[in-house]
Write an enzyme that holds these catalytic residues in place. Structure first.
Site, PDB file in Angstrom:
ATOM      1  N   LYS A 178       0.846  -1.203   0.000  1.00 24.42           N
ATOM      2  CA  LYS A 178       0.000   0.000   0.000  1.00 24.42           C
ATOM      3  C   LYS A 178       0.875   1.245   0.000  1.00 24.42           C
ATOM      4  CE  LYS A 178      -4.011   1.670   2.677  1.00 24.42           C
ATOM      5  NZ  LYS A 178      -4.887   1.360   3.846  1.00 24.42           N
ATOM      6  N   SER A 180      -9.569   0.437   2.721  1.00 24.93           N
ATOM      7  CA  SER A 180      -8.810   1.356   1.890  1.00 24.93           C
ATOM      8  C   SER A 180      -7.565   0.719   1.270  1.00 24.93           C
ATOM      9  CB  SER A 180      -8.379   2.569   2.716  1.00 24.93           C
ATOM     10  OG  SER A 180      -7.489   2.171   3.753  1.00 24.93           O
ATOM     11  N   SER A 196      -9.782  -1.963   6.829  1.00 22.28           N
ATOM     12  CA  SER A 196      -9.147  -1.639   5.542  1.00 22.28           C
ATOM     13  C   SER A 196      -8.244  -2.715   4.958  1.00 22.28           C
ATOM     14  CB  SER A 196      -8.350  -0.337   5.670  1.00 22.28           C
ATOM     15  OG  SER A 196      -9.224   0.756   5.700  1.00 22.28           O
TER      16      SER A 196
END
Lengths: 69, 474
Positions: free
Chosen positions: B80, B154, B178
């Site tokens: 990420k 996310s 997330s």
């Protein structure tokens, strides 16, 4: 607990220097924040175990640790 | 799909050590898959092809020189885009100009030291604020099983890239679900460890009381291996000071027909108004039957009010996100999309005493959950997402009230465990009628990751999304 509406949020935003917050945004913020405040009050009323200082949270995790099962 | 794409981290390490493949071949194939999928998924923010191939060449030279090899030697990974690397600007889900990082995140440093090769950075929701995979600046990320569906967020790219078999493992972060949401929707395993187990040093903060780095992968053994690399106290993150180093660096395959014998798995007697989609319910019930056949005792347990815990968690996110973004919002509000700047600013209107109360309720809530739910069972089993995977269109900005209802329905089973700080793992267990994966969630006592991974490993052979791969684009 004071009333939370768009006017209150707009006044707070000006005070804090968030001049980008317009009335529509303030209305959305007031809705979200009011729901959050309500949730905390309801949780407190429903809590049978009371509150404790937040600093103890990591200690509590360690104290409650479980090994492999 | 190349043979390499199906390999787990553990299989990749073994293949490299046995010289069945060169690291350069592995990295080149990973880059090729990333490029092949990118037009459909938008899972990558950046590919570091030259640097990754150079690192691969060095790794092959180390092999030829007969040097001893670290645990993840030559394994291509991507993470990420909120883990900082010194000298590089992490986008954190925006296209705003951000300064180059001064430090490298502890987790990236530990992966580097273990020999992993970073091939790129992965898509995420703007500043990690969003559960769907939408992003107004980068374009949306897509689900590898059905591209019109949300991959979850996310850590959208972390779920999508592992689900598509581009990389075998990725790091993400989880503040309210997330990691677990994209893991469930993309058909992979997602672990949010105990709060404080992994260092957040050099990771973009959203809500420091809740932010937890974690792992998406297709194998419990891979997660165990990498958790062993990553875990351990870090002087740069005081929350890790008390974290025990997990004794789970290797998860040995079990040949027992009842590998979960002696384990009590709790199923919630009720979820306090959380509505479960019938297809999700069927998949969850089937998984419980399978876990029972693997030797676990299934017991019904009463769980506390999960939506209320989720609400308390949201108070912490609102207030802490407002503090994190305060200066940037005042100076550059136009650098945020309208939806995200409202979410980031809502905490401005929450009085400090309300925030303090939400924090003060946390320890007693944890104590109560462990002494009741996790006394009655070793592991709690419940949905990750109680709804079938939504489309990107259904959850897009401008969708009005139905859109907000869909988004709100995504997190009531995940956010409570950020508030409680407990380890939670999402395990893929089937598909809903729309062809999108669904999963169950397991929750254990603090630092009970080994127990979660034991269950995940036993269930792996029965997980349909782990057994087959989505079709790559032509």
């Amino acid at each position: 607990m004071h009333e939370l509406d768009a006017d209150t949020v707009l006044a707070l935003a000006r005070e804090l220097g968030h001049d980008w917050i317009d009335r529509e945004t303030a209305t959305r913020i007031a809705t979200g924040a009011a729901a959050a405040i309500r949730a905390v009050l309801e949780a407190e009323q429903g809590s049978a175990v009371g509150a404790s200082p937040p600093a103890s949270f990591i200690d509590e995790l360690s104290a409650l640790a479980g090994g492999a099962t | 799909m190349s043979e390499f794409a199906a390999w787990t981290v553990t299989e990749t390490v073994a293949a490299v050590a046995a010289r069945r493949v060169s690291v350069r071949e592995l990295v080149a194939a990973t880059l090729q898959r990333a490029r092949q999928w990118q037009p459909e998924l938008n899972a990558f923010v950046a590919l570091f092809a030259d640097a990754a191939l150079a690192a691969a060449a060095r790794a092959d030279e180390q092999m030829q020189a007969g040097e001893s090899l670290p645990a993840l030697h030559g394994v291509p990974l991507a993470h990420k885009d909120l883990f900082y690397r010194a000298g590089r600007a992490s986008g954190c889900g925006t296209t705003a100009r951000r300064p180059a990082a001064q430090v490298t995140s502890t987790l990236l440093s530990r992966l580097d030291a273990a020999g992993a090769i970073e091939v790129g950075t992965l898509h995420m929701c703007e500043y990690a604020l969003g559960p769907t995979g939408h992003n107004a600046w980068l374009g949306d990320c897509h689900n590898p099983w059905r591209v019109e569906y949300a991959p979850g967020g996310s850590s959208s790219g972390s779920g999508a890239a592992v689900g598509a078999r581009i990389v075998p493992l990725s790091l993400g972060s989880d503040t309210g679900g997330s990691i677990r949401l994209p893991a469930s929707l993309c058909g992979v395993i997602g672990l949010k460890p105990t709060f404080g187990m992994l260092s957040r040093h050099g990771m973009l903060p959203l809500s420091p009381s809740l932010d937890t780095p974690g792992i998406c992968a297709r194998s419990a053994a891979d997660i165990a291996l990498v958790l062993g690399v990553l875990a351990g106290a870090d002087a740069d993150d005081p929350t890790t000071a008390r974290a025990p180093r997990p004794a789970i660096a290797t998860l040995v395959p079990v040949n027992d027909s009842k590998p979960l014998g002696g384990l009590r798995i709790g199923t919630a007697a009720g979820l306090h108004g959380v509505s479960i989609d019938p297809a999700v319910k069927t998949a969850l019930d089937d998984s419980l039957t399978q876990l029972s056949m693997l030797g676990a005792a299934i017991v019904r347990v009463e769980v506390p009010d999960l939506p209320q815990l989720s609400d308390l968690s949201r108070v912490l996110v609102y207030v802490e996100a407002a503090a994190v973004h305060d200066e940037q919002l005042r100076m550059h509000a136009s650098g945020y999309s309208p939806q995200v700047r409202i979410r980031a600013a809502t905490g401005l209107a929450i009085p400090p005493q309300v925030y303090q109360r939400a924090l003060a309720l946390r320890t007693p809530a944890l104590r109560e959950f462990v002494s009741t739910v996790l006394a009655a069972c070793d592991v709690l089993h419940l949905p990750t997402l109680p709804i079938a995977g939504p489309t990107l269109a259904d959850t897009a900005v401008g969708g009005g009230a139905p859109m907000w209802q869909k988004i709100a329905a995504m997190v009531p089973c995940t956010a409570p465990f950020n508030y409680l700080g407990l380890p939670a793992l999402s395990m893929p267990c089937g598909f809903t009628a729309n062809g999108v994966p669904t999963g169950f969630q397991l929750v254990a006592r603090p630092y009970g990751e080994a127990t979660l991974l034991r269950v995940a490993q036993a269930y792996e052979p029965f997980s349909a999304p782990l057994r087959r791969a989505p079709s790559p684009p032509a």
